[in-house]
Design a protein around this motif. Structure first.
Motif, PDB file in Angstrom:
ATOM      1  N   UNK A   1       0.839  -1.208   0.000  1.00  0.00           N
ATOM      2  CA  UNK A   1       0.000   0.000   0.000  1.00  0.00           C
ATOM      3  C   UNK A   1       0.872   1.255   0.000  1.00  0.00           C
ATOM      4  N   UNK A   2       1.937   1.262   0.827  1.00  0.00           N
ATOM      5  CA  UNK A   2       2.853   2.403   0.808  1.00  0.00           C
ATOM      6  C   UNK A   2       3.472   2.582  -0.582  1.00  0.00           C
ATOM      7  N   UNK A   3       3.830   1.472  -1.213  1.00  0.00           N
ATOM      8  CA  UNK A   3       4.559   1.533  -2.484  1.00  0.00           C
ATOM      9  C   UNK A   3       3.653   1.745  -3.686  1.00  0.00           C
ATOM     10  N   UNK A   4       2.409   1.243  -3.632  1.00  0.00           N
ATOM     11  CA  UNK A   4       1.552   1.237  -4.804  1.00  0.00           C
ATOM     12  C   UNK A   4       0.504   2.327  -4.855  1.00  0.00           C
ATOM     13  N   UNK A   5       0.262   3.013  -3.737  1.00  0.00           N
ATOM     14  CA  UNK A   5      -0.760   4.068  -3.716  1.00  0.00           C
ATOM     15  C   UNK A   5      -0.202   5.363  -4.298  1.00  0.00           C
ATOM     16  N   UNK A   6      -1.108   6.235  -4.697  1.00  0.00           N
ATOM     17  CA  UNK A   6      -0.718   7.585  -5.120  1.00  0.00           C
ATOM     18  C   UNK A   6      -0.758   8.555  -3.949  1.00  0.00           C
ATOM     19  N   UNK A   7      -1.766   8.381  -3.089  1.00  0.00           N
ATOM     20  CA  UNK A   7      -1.952   9.247  -1.921  1.00  0.00           C
ATOM     21  C   UNK A   7      -2.095   8.380  -0.678  1.00  0.00           C
ATOM     22  N   UNK A   8      -1.710   8.932   0.472  1.00  0.00           N
ATOM     23  CA  UNK A   8      -1.835   8.208   1.738  1.00  0.00           C
ATOM     24  C   UNK A   8      -2.605   9.087   2.711  1.00  0.00           C
ATOM     25  N   UNK A   9      -3.717   8.578   3.209  1.00  0.00           N
ATOM     26  CA  UNK A   9      -4.628   9.380   4.031  1.00  0.00           C
ATOM     27  C   UNK A   9      -4.359   9.141   5.514  1.00  0.00           C
ATOM     28  N   UNK A  10      -4.077  10.234   6.256  1.00  0.00           N
ATOM     29  CA  UNK A  10      -3.713  10.133   7.675  1.00  0.00           C
ATOM     30  C   UNK A  10      -4.150  11.401   8.419  1.00  0.00           C
ATOM     31  N   UNK A  11      -5.467  11.596   8.597  1.00  0.00           N
ATOM     32  CA  UNK A  11      -5.956  12.845   9.203  1.00  0.00           C
ATOM     33  C   UNK A  11      -6.095  12.766  10.728  1.00  0.00           C
ATOM     34  N   UNK A  12      -5.033  12.370  11.425  1.00  0.00           N
ATOM     35  CA  UNK A  12      -5.106  12.122  12.865  1.00  0.00           C
ATOM     36  C   UNK A  12      -5.530  13.357  13.657  1.00  0.00           C
ATOM     37  N   UNK A  13      -6.333  13.131  14.702  1.00  0.00           N
ATOM     38  CA  UNK A  13      -6.692  14.222  15.611  1.00  0.00           C
ATOM     39  C   UNK A  13      -5.447  14.708  16.334  1.00  0.00           C
ATOM     40  N   UNK A  14      -4.615  13.776  16.796  1.00  0.00           N
ATOM     41  CA  UNK A  14      -3.288  14.108  17.315  1.00  0.00           C
ATOM     42  C   UNK A  14      -2.354  12.970  16.945  1.00  0.00           C
ATOM     43  N   UNK A  15      -1.102  13.286  16.777  1.00  0.00           N
ATOM     44  CA  UNK A  15      -0.120  12.295  16.337  1.00  0.00           C
ATOM     45  C   UNK A  15       1.237  12.704  16.881  1.00  0.00           C
ATOM     46  N   UNK A  16       1.697  12.063  17.987  1.00  0.00           N
ATOM     47  CA  UNK A  16       2.975  12.464  18.576  1.00  0.00           C
ATOM     48  C   UNK A  16       4.095  12.554  17.544  1.00  0.00           C
ATOM     49  N   UNK A  17       4.243  11.543  16.727  1.00  0.00           N
ATOM     50  CA  UNK A  17       5.198  11.603  15.621  1.00  0.00           C
ATOM     51  C   UNK A  17       4.570  11.059  14.350  1.00  0.00           C
ATOM     52  N   UNK A  18       4.221   9.787  14.381  1.00  0.00           N
ATOM     53  CA  UNK A  18       3.725   9.123  13.183  1.00  0.00           C
ATOM     54  C   UNK A  18       4.884   8.627  12.341  1.00  0.00           C
ATOM     55  N   UNK A  19       4.800   7.397  11.885  1.00  0.00           N
ATOM     56  CA  UNK A  19       5.809   6.839  10.989  1.00  0.00           C
ATOM     57  C   UNK A  19       5.253   6.645   9.584  1.00  0.00           C
ATOM     58  N   UNK A  20       3.939   6.409   9.495  1.00  0.00           N
ATOM     59  CA  UNK A  20       3.340   6.057   8.207  1.00  0.00           C
ATOM     60  C   UNK A  20       3.519   7.152   7.162  1.00  0.00           C
ATOM     61  N   UNK A  21       3.406   8.412   7.592  1.00  0.00           N
ATOM     62  CA  UNK A  21       3.546   9.491   6.606  1.00  0.00           C
ATOM     63  C   UNK A  21       4.967   9.554   6.062  1.00  0.00           C
ATOM     64  N   UNK A  22       5.956   9.237   6.896  1.00  0.00           N
ATOM     65  CA  UNK A  22       7.342   9.236   6.423  1.00  0.00           C
ATOM     66  C   UNK A  22       7.597   8.039   5.510  1.00  0.00           C
ATOM     67  N   UNK A  23       7.021   6.899   5.870  1.00  0.00           N
ATOM     68  CA  UNK A  23       7.169   5.714   5.021  1.00  0.00           C
ATOM     69  C   UNK A  23       6.510   5.935   3.667  1.00  0.00           C
ATOM     70  N   UNK A  24       5.333   6.550   3.666  1.00  0.00           N
ATOM     71  CA  UNK A  24       4.653   6.778   2.389  1.00  0.00           C
ATOM     72  C   UNK A  24       5.480   7.703   1.494  1.00  0.00           C
ATOM     73  N   UNK A  25       6.060   8.759   2.065  1.00  0.00           N
ATOM     74  CA  UNK A  25       6.886   9.672   1.263  1.00  0.00           C
ATOM     75  C   UNK A  25       8.130   8.965   0.736  1.00  0.00           C
ATOM     76  N   UNK A  26       8.698   8.104   1.542  1.00  0.00           N
ATOM     77  CA  UNK A  26       9.866   7.328   1.105  1.00  0.00           C
ATOM     78  C   UNK A  26       9.544   6.528  -0.158  1.00  0.00           C
TER      79      UNK A  26
END
Length: 478
Positions: free
Chosen positions: A364-389
């Motif tokens: 999903x990280x590799x094959x998607x065009x967009x990654x949806x992550x509208x967290x109310x709060x997110x101390x750091x988050x890794x998924x958004x960095x993985x998706x950009x990678x």
């Protein structure tokens, strides 16, 4: 410099969330940078068999835990240059789950005490003990209150990292005598007292020499009532020792050019493999294989914290657009049922995969065009960095680490690495998705530039590890 990294979990041995990733990747990088970092963990029965076979017992002994005389075994192994110690006691760690047991206060009280008791047994006294979240938060408290008289331990400096302030370890005051065998001299407002209970994390905030959290924005947010989880006043009082260091992601595990989890490899100079991964993802998710529609990926726990009530609110309208959505995750039964309903209503546009599957997540990280992550709060988050990678542009709410890592697209300059919105509402999320779809559909050159900019950002652990080492160095010199 000698550092003991204390955690309730660490990949690849045990992992429930981001803490497990950090406790694996950060020590590994610090060892590369010349620091003697060792990691101490509970020896849960969930350890994979291949690692159990590698364990060597260093020693076993008994110590006093309140009125109990308890067993403590010390097992060890070395992985990728990092020495790991495992605290062994089946009565505490042979359970169905890592956390959420009826006696978690005693279990992790035992673990925190055993960490300190083991130091003289293994004859390795660190300069720094780096505690993580509430599971090891009593270590700095005990070093000050119970073990201050031990000369060999008196120089140890204490660092606490808060990965998620929501989880604090709150128990009845009798735990101080029943588990730790101490008096109530730490049961004060500037110690462990939290209303009429004991709060492990509050104790560590008060007794540590430095506090870090996993992004600069989250460090600011947790000093406010909105994000402070009723500890904001304590954090404001201790703000002089609080800082935010953004997490990294493991570049050995997350590399689109050689990731064994994905079928086709690619990099920012040649994205043909990304298009092939998209087709493979569509096929595996049961969606029509089309290269002319944007594919939005979601990999997450399905909870309010992750913003799924906003997604749910706009999903019916969103799925009437020319797009596809692949969702992977488990969580709140309400959300699981809701997303299954939308997937059945729009079978050519949405696939709802209510499961946990690491290999599919990477696709999903590799094959998607967009990654949806509208967290109310997110101390750091890794998924958004993985998706950009992987060249997948994130759509995020500007909070915590999401704000610190995703540069919003600027329609005038073309700069950015994704799309973001300020103001946590379905309305704002909708308009941000509309903007992303417009760029995808109508401005391919801008889209290609965004993908290249996202993939070129450095989210490795090299810089965060150096920031921690600088913090340790400053502490030791004080």
């Amino acid at each position: 410099m000698k550092v003991l990294f204390a955690s309730g979990e660490a990949a690849p041995f045990f992992k429930t969330g981001g803490l497990g990733d950090v406790a694996y990747a950060l020590p590994k990088e610090m060892v590369k940078q010349g620091i003697d970092v060792r990691v101490v963990l509970p020896n849960y029965s969930q350890m994979p068999e291949k690692f159990k076979k590698q364990l060597t017992e260093i020693s076993h002994f008994r110590f006093q835990l309140g009125p109990k005389n308890v067993y403590c075994g010390i097992q060890t192994l070395t992985l990728e240059g990092v020495i790991y110690y495992f605290i062994d006691n089946l009565s505490y760690f042979d359970r169905a789950s890592l956390y959420g047991e009826w006696d978690d206060g005693e279990r992790f009280g035992y673990f925190s005490t055993a960490i300190i008791e083991m130091l003289e047994v293994i004859d390795w006294i660190p300069d720094i003990i780096h505690s993580n979240d509430w599971h090891t938060a009593m270590v700095p408290v005990l070093l000050v209150d119970r073990y201050h008289w031990k000369e060999r331990l008196s120089h140890i400096r204490k660092v606490l990292t808060i990965h998620n302030l929501r989880f604090q370890g709150v128990f009845e005051p009798r735990i101080l005598s029943d588990v730790f065998g101490t008096g109530y001299n730490t049961y004060t407002e500037d110690g462990l007292k939290y209303y009429d209970r004991v709060n492990f994390l509050k104790g560590a905030i008060n007794f540590s020499d430095r506090i870090t959290t996993v992004s600069p924005t989250y460090a600011d947010e947790i000093t406010t009532p909105e994000f402070g989880e009723q500890l904001d006043s304590v954090l404001r009082y201790n703000s002089w020792k609080l800082s935010g260091i953004i997490n990294g992601i493991d570049y050995d595990l997350n590399n689109p050019s050689d990731d064994p989890m994905i079928p086709y490899h690619f990099d920012e100079k040649d994205l043909k493999g990304k298009a092939l991964n998209k087709a493979e993802l569509q096929a595996q998710a049961g969606l029509p294989v089309r290269d002319d529609v944007p594919l939005i990926g979601i990999v997450s726990r399905l909870t309010d914290q992750k913003g799924f009530h906003l997604i749910e609110e706009i999903l019916d309208g969103l799925l009437q657009q020319e797009l596809q959505i692949v969702l992977l995750g488990t969580g709140d039964p309400h959300f699981e049922q809701s997303f299954n309903y939308f997937a059945s209503k729009y079978p050519d546009k949405m696939s709802s995969l209510i499961t946990f599957d690491i290999k599919l997540a990477q696709l999903i990280y590799a094959g998607s065009d967009l990654f949806l992550m509208p967290s109310a709060f997110e101390p750091c988050g890794l998924s958004q960095m993985m998706s950009m990678r992987y060249g997948t542009l994130p759509i995020v709410h500007e909070t915590g680490g999401l704000k610190d890592t995703v540069e919003p697209f600027n329609v005038y300059t073309g700069t950015g690495t994704g799309f973001s919105f300020n103001g946590f509402s379905a309305h704002n999320l909708w308009h941000t998705i509309e903007l992303a779809l417009d760029v995808y559909n109508n401005n391919p050159l801008a889209w290609e530039r965004l993908v290249e900019q996202a993939m070129s950002r450095d989210f490795s652990w090299e810089k965060p590890a150096k920031s921690y080492i600088d913090l340790y160095t400053t502490l030791i010199k004080e």
